[in-house]
Design a protein around this motif. Structure first.
Motif, PDB file in Angstrom:
ATOM      1  N   LEU A  82       3.686   1.939   1.907  1.00 28.14           N
ATOM      2  CA  LEU A  82       2.410   1.601   1.276  1.00 28.14           C
ATOM      3  C   LEU A  82       2.267   0.108   1.005  1.00 28.14           C
ATOM      4  O   LEU A  82       1.210  -0.473   1.211  1.00 28.14           O
ATOM      5  CB  LEU A  82       2.259   2.365  -0.046  1.00 28.14           C
ATOM      6  N   LEU A  83       3.336  -0.515   0.538  1.00 26.99           N
ATOM      7  CA  LEU A  83       3.263  -1.908   0.112  1.00 26.99           C
ATOM      8  C   LEU A  83       3.633  -2.901   1.202  1.00 26.99           C
ATOM      9  O   LEU A  83       3.266  -4.067   1.124  1.00 26.99           O
ATOM     10  CB  LEU A  83       4.183  -2.132  -1.097  1.00 26.99           C
ATOM     11  N   GLY A  84       4.372  -2.453   2.189  1.00 28.76           N
ATOM     12  CA  GLY A  84       4.816  -3.369   3.228  1.00 28.76           C
ATOM     13  C   GLY A  84       5.961  -4.231   2.726  1.00 28.76           C
ATOM     14  O   GLY A  84       6.555  -3.982   1.675  1.00 28.76           O
ATOM     15  N   ASP A  85       6.269  -5.252   3.482  1.00 23.57           N
ATOM     16  CA  ASP A  85       7.362  -6.152   3.143  1.00 23.57           C
ATOM     17  C   ASP A  85       6.837  -7.235   2.217  1.00 23.57           C
ATOM     18  O   ASP A  85       6.228  -8.205   2.658  1.00 23.57           O
ATOM     19  CB  ASP A  85       7.941  -6.757   4.429  1.00 23.57           C
ATOM     20  N   LEU A  86       7.057  -7.061   0.923  1.00 25.09           N
ATOM     21  CA  LEU A  86       6.541  -8.021  -0.050  1.00 25.09           C
ATOM     22  C   LEU A  86       7.380  -9.284  -0.108  1.00 25.09           C
ATOM     23  O   LEU A  86       6.879 -10.359  -0.401  1.00 25.09           O
ATOM     24  CB  LEU A  86       6.481  -7.385  -1.437  1.00 25.09           C
TER      25      LEU A  86
END
Length: 64
Positions: free
Chosen positions: A23-27
């Motif tokens: 959901l957030l990806g690679d932050l």
């Protein structure tokens, strides 16, 4: 219950973390710019410090 993570099994924790990653990806990048050689000493050969300073003149100072 979402707040009760003490009772969470390792498989449930892994599934929750995988879902969050999808959901957030690679932050956070694996390496940051200061860990690479990008931008360190990128002075072109044959240029002097004067040439570098002339390139960095703010627009409101003009070129001449």
């Amino acid at each position: 219950m979402p707040g009760d993570r003490e009772a969470e099994t390792p498989a449930e924790r892994r599934a929750r973390l995988e879902r969050a990653a999808r959901l957030l990806g690679d932050l956070m990048p694996s390496t940051t710019r200061d860990e690479t050689s990008e931008g360190w000493g990128d002075q072109a050969k044959g240029t002097s410090r004067d040439d570098e300073l002339r390139r960095d003149v703010p627009p409101h100072h003009g070129k001449d």
